[in-house]
Design an enzyme around this catalytic site. Structure first.
Site, PDB file in Angstrom:
ATOM      1  N   ARG A  18       9.764   7.693  12.152  1.00 27.22           N
ATOM      2  CA  ARG A  18       8.331   7.663  12.486  1.00 27.22           C
ATOM      3  C   ARG A  18       8.057   6.676  13.633  1.00 27.22           C
ATOM      4  NH1 ARG A  18       4.374   4.170  13.187  1.00 27.22           N
ATOM      5  NH2 ARG A  18       5.108   2.939  11.428  1.00 27.22           N
ATOM      6  N   ASP A  19       8.158   5.378  13.365  1.00 30.30           N
ATOM      7  CA  ASP A  19       7.862   4.383  14.418  1.00 30.30           C
ATOM      8  C   ASP A  19       8.881   4.498  15.556  1.00 30.30           C
ATOM      9  OD1 ASP A  19       6.708   2.238  15.696  1.00 30.30           O
ATOM     10  OD2 ASP A  19       6.789   0.889  13.999  1.00 30.30           O
ATOM     11  N   HIS A 212       7.267  -6.450   9.263  1.00 33.38           N
ATOM     12  CA  HIS A 212       7.540  -5.354  10.201  1.00 33.38           C
ATOM     13  C   HIS A 212       7.499  -5.929  11.617  1.00 33.38           C
ATOM     14  CE1 HIS A 212       6.603  -0.982  11.432  1.00 33.38           C
ATOM     15  NE2 HIS A 212       6.242  -1.637  12.510  1.00 33.38           N
ATOM     16  N   HIS A 214       8.383  -5.936  15.620  1.00 37.51           N
ATOM     17  CA  HIS A 214       8.873  -5.337  16.864  1.00 37.51           C
ATOM     18  C   HIS A 214       9.553  -6.481  17.612  1.00 37.51           C
ATOM     19  CE1 HIS A 214       7.140  -1.229  16.758  1.00 37.51           C
ATOM     20  NE2 HIS A 214       6.460  -1.786  15.769  1.00 37.51           N
ATOM     21  N   CYS A 245       4.445   1.785  19.905  1.00 37.44           N
ATOM     22  CA  CYS A 245       3.210   2.547  19.707  1.00 37.44           C
ATOM     23  C   CYS A 245       2.534   2.660  21.067  1.00 37.44           C
ATOM     24  CB  CYS A 245       2.324   1.790  18.704  1.00 37.44           C
ATOM     25  SG  CYS A 245       0.670   2.464  18.559  1.00 37.44           S
ATOM     26  N   ASN A 254      11.213  -1.614  17.293  1.00 37.48           N
ATOM     27  CA  ASN A 254      11.304  -2.414  16.070  1.00 37.48           C
ATOM     28  C   ASN A 254      12.626  -3.172  16.064  1.00 37.48           C
ATOM     29  OD1 ASN A 254       9.762   0.244  15.361  1.00 37.48           O
ATOM     30  ND2 ASN A 254       9.183  -1.195  13.777  1.00 37.48           N
TER      31      ASN A 254
HETATM   32  P1  HMG Z   1     -10.802  10.421  15.614  1.00 38.03           P
HETATM   33  O1  HMG Z   1     -10.880  11.113  16.904  1.00 38.03           O
HETATM   34  O2  HMG Z   1     -11.679   9.226  15.407  1.00 38.03           O
HETATM   35  O3  HMG Z   1     -11.045  11.438  14.398  1.00 38.03           O
HETATM   36  O4  HMG Z   1      -9.292  10.035  15.365  1.00 38.03           O
HETATM   37  P2  HMG Z   1     -12.258  12.350  14.033  1.00 38.03           P
HETATM   38  O5  HMG Z   1     -12.386  12.302  12.571  1.00 38.03           O
HETATM   39  O6  HMG Z   1     -13.464  12.030  14.879  1.00 38.03           O
HETATM   40  O7  HMG Z   1     -11.769  13.832  14.441  1.00 38.03           O
HETATM   41  C1  HMG Z   1     -11.611  14.247  15.776  1.00 38.03           C
HETATM   42  C2  HMG Z   1     -10.701  15.471  15.830  1.00 38.03           C
HETATM   43  O8  HMG Z   1      -9.390  15.111  15.373  1.00 38.03           O
HETATM   44  C3  HMG Z   1     -11.144  16.599  14.893  1.00 38.03           C
HETATM   45  O9  HMG Z   1     -10.741  17.828  15.521  1.00 38.03           O
HETATM   46  C4  HMG Z   1     -10.318  16.400  13.676  1.00 38.03           C
HETATM   47  O10 HMG Z   1     -10.109  17.584  12.935  1.00 38.03           O
HETATM   48  C5  HMG Z   1      -8.990  15.913  14.267  1.00 38.03           C
HETATM   49  P3  HMG Z   1     -11.798  18.816  16.210  1.00 38.03           P
HETATM   50  O11 HMG Z   1     -12.786  19.121  15.146  1.00 38.03           O
HETATM   51  O12 HMG Z   1     -12.408  18.005  17.348  1.00 38.03           O
HETATM   52  O13 HMG Z   1     -10.967  19.974  16.677  1.00 38.03           O
HETATM   53  N1  HMG Z   1      -8.266  15.084  13.312  1.00 38.03           N
HETATM   54  C6  HMG Z   1      -7.016  15.335  12.880  1.00 38.03           C
HETATM   55  N2  HMG Z   1      -6.125  16.305  13.166  1.00 38.03           N
HETATM   56  C7  HMG Z   1      -4.942  16.272  12.522  1.00 38.03           C
HETATM   57  N3  HMG Z   1      -4.604  15.309  11.617  1.00 38.03           N
HETATM   58  C8  HMG Z   1      -5.461  14.327  11.319  1.00 38.03           C
HETATM   59  C9  HMG Z   1      -6.710  14.304  11.952  1.00 38.03           C
HETATM   60  N4  HMG Z   1      -7.795  13.484  11.873  1.00 38.03           N
HETATM   61  C10 HMG Z   1      -8.710  13.959  12.687  1.00 38.03           C
HETATM   62  N5  HMG Z   1      -5.106  13.384  10.426  1.00 38.03           N
HETATM   63  C11 HMG Z   1      -7.375   9.225  14.164  1.00 38.03           C
HETATM   64  C12 HMG Z   1      -8.898   9.128  14.380  1.00 38.03           C
HETATM   65  C13 HMG Z   1      -6.960   7.999  13.393  1.00 38.03           C
HETATM   66  C14 HMG Z   1      -7.080  10.480  13.378  1.00 38.03           C
HETATM   67  C15 HMG Z   1      -6.679   9.287  15.551  1.00 38.03           C
HETATM   68  O14 HMG Z   1      -7.142   8.216  16.346  1.00 38.03           O
HETATM   69  C16 HMG Z   1      -5.169   9.237  15.468  1.00 38.03           C
HETATM   70  O15 HMG Z   1      -4.546  10.142  14.938  1.00 38.03           O
HETATM   71  N6  HMG Z   1      -4.560   8.204  16.065  1.00 38.03           N
HETATM   72  C17 HMG Z   1      -3.096   8.063  16.111  1.00 38.03           C
HETATM   73  C18 HMG Z   1      -2.764   6.766  15.520  1.00 38.03           C
HETATM   74  C19 HMG Z   1      -1.265   6.593  15.391  1.00 38.03           C
HETATM   75  O16 HMG Z   1      -0.546   7.481  14.973  1.00 38.03           O
HETATM   76  N7  HMG Z   1      -0.802   5.383  15.758  1.00 38.03           N
HETATM   77  C20 HMG Z   1       0.582   5.002  15.567  1.00 38.03           C
HETATM   78  C21 HMG Z   1       0.880   4.665  14.174  1.00 38.03           C
HETATM   79  S1  HMG Z   1       0.353   3.031  13.711  1.00 38.03           S
HETATM   80  C22 HMG Z   1       1.654   2.037  14.282  1.00 38.03           C
HETATM   81  O17 HMG Z   1       2.544   2.496  14.950  1.00 38.03           O
HETATM   82  C23 HMG Z   1       1.712   0.593  13.821  1.00 38.03           C
HETATM   83  C24 HMG Z   1       2.707   0.361  12.687  1.00 38.03           C
HETATM   84  O18 HMG Z   1       4.011   0.743  13.068  1.00 38.03           O
HETATM   85  C25 HMG Z   1       2.716  -1.121  12.290  1.00 38.03           C
HETATM   86  C26 HMG Z   1       2.858  -2.076  13.475  1.00 38.03           C
HETATM   87  O19 HMG Z   1       3.823  -1.957  14.242  1.00 38.03           O
HETATM   88  O20 HMG Z   1       1.968  -2.913  13.595  1.00 38.03           O
HETATM   89  C27 HMG Z   1       2.322   1.171  11.444  1.00 38.03           C
HETATM   90 MG    MG Z   2       5.366  -0.506  14.237  1.00 39.81          MG
END
Ligand code: HMG
Ligand code: MG
Length: 313
Positions: A18-19, A212, A214, A245, A254
């Site tokens: 995933r990450d 966690h 990086h 990310c 990471n």
């Molecule tokens: P948003 O735009 O605020 O969502 O996104 P919304 O509710 O306003 O919906 C907008 C559109 O997105 C809609 O579609 C929804 O259906 C669709 P439309 O009606 O316009 O056609 N939608 C989705 N589609 C599929 N799956 C879903 C989903 N939700 C809404 N789940 C949201 C908010 C959070 C969903 C978006 O900003 C997003 O997906 N962001 C990606 C975030 C991400 O993956 N980041 C990386 C992971 S976190 C990380 O890496 C950190 C970590 O490793 C720890 C660390 O290192 O610190 C964990």
């Molecule tokens: Mg991470």
């Protein structure tokens, strides 16, 4: 440092699929992701974060999550927990449909990163994830919570450990069985990990915390040593050191799982991971990505004719 007080074994949460992969531009075939996950499981991993059910346009590499999970689901039935990251109820619905048993929710210690990553402030993110946690728990799933930017934010800089404690406590009170403190951009240093854990452990038991890191600035292993000295025994890591990310400006991979395993095994801390098999898994995915590893262990292993060279503790 008194190594004898360190945990005798640790659990590694392998976040490579995933990450590790989410930030990669090369399109990786779903079957290759499944092979990577199987190789990681064969190396001894008991906790693997396999994918995320997020907006496909925001994280294109995770587009095939629905197809991938069924290809590896059997591993969950033989004792390897396969977690999936979910940002909201829409993502949770997919997890439920596929029979996922563990989900991870995520928020951050800084509003600016959260806005860029998930289009929500910290407080808006809780409006989203509270129903997710409740529904997931009601459905019998385990829920892990990530708290990003716990040791620094790419946009806001220094993060007060008091804020980290407050948000982590909120995740814990909502029912997350474990809170993983994310050093999203690798700005954490031993002193700030120590200060944060000093405060946090007054509120949350060490058995509910994971770290966690990086490794952007090369401090991940030093930070892990500090974590071990506090008795933390769960660490997230990514095979070969992949990771990052797209919404965390300047972040690199990471901490490499190989480097973490080497550090721990040479301290007499059991990880349950076979380094040779893990290195093969990393080489497999790095070969597809046509990338070199950032893992120091893996570099030495490859350049040293695959000699494991693990000094006994
Ligand atoms: P948003 O735009 O605020 O969502 O996104 P919304 O509710 O306003 O919906 C907008 C559109 O997105 C809609 O579609 C929804 O259906 C669709 P439309 O009606 O316009 O056609 N939608 C989705 N589609 C599929 N799956 C879903 C989903 N939700 C809404 N789940 C949201 C908010 C959070 C969903 C978006 O900003 C997003 O997906 N962001 C990606 C975030 C991400 O993956 N980041 C990386 C992971 S976190 C990380 O890496 C950190 C970590 O490793 C720890 C660390 O290192 O610190 C964990
Ligand atoms: Mg991470």
């Amino acid at each position: 440092m008194d190594f004898s007080t360190f945990p005798k074994n640790i659990r590694i949460v392998e976040v490579g699929p995933r990450d590790g992969l989410q930030n990669e531009k090369t399109v990786i075939e779903t079957k290759d992701k499944a092979t990577f996950i199987r190789m990681l499981q064969e190396s001894g991993h008991k906790s693997i974060e396999v994918t995320s059910f997020v907006r496909p346009d925001r994280m294109p590499q995770m587009n095939d999550a629905r197809e991938l999970y069924p290809l590896v689901k059997d591993l969950d039935e033989i004792g390897t927990s396969l977690a999936c990251l979910v940002p909201n109820l829409k993502g949770l619905e997919v997890a439920k449909e596929l029979g996922v048993k563990e989900v991870a929710v995520f928020t951050a210690s800084s509003d600016t990163f959260n806005q860029k990553n998930i289009n929500a402030t910290i407080s808006q993110s809780f409006e989203r994830i509270e129903p997710v946690i409740k529904d997931a728990l009601k459905s019998g799933m385990k829920v892990r919570g990530y708290l990003s930017t716990a040791f620094g934010c790419p946009y806001e800089g220094y993060i007060d450990p008091l804020r980290v404690t407050e948000v982590a406590k909120r995740l814990s009170d909502l029912g997350c069985y474990e809170i993983s403190l994310g050093d999203t951009v690798g700005t954490g240093t031993p002193i700030n990990v120590q200060r944060t854990l000093d405060l946090l452990l007054k509120e949350i038991s060490k058995d509910k915390l994971a770290l966690h890191f990086h490794d952007t600035r090369g401090t991940a292993l030093s930070n892990i040593l500090v974590g071990l000295s506090f008795g933390i025994s769960v660490f997230d890591a990514s095979a070969g050191g992949l990771g990052g990310c797209p919404y965390a400006k300047g972040a690199t991979g990471n901490v490499a799982t190989e480097d973490l395993v080497y550090l721990c095994e040479t301290l007499g801390i059991q990880t349950g991971i076979d380094l040779e098999k893990l290195s093969n898994a990393s080489e497999f995915i790095l070969g597809i990505l046509k990338k070199n590893t950032t893992s120091k262990f893996l570099q030495a292993y490859i350049n040293g004719d695959k000699n494991l060279f693990i000094p006994k503790p």
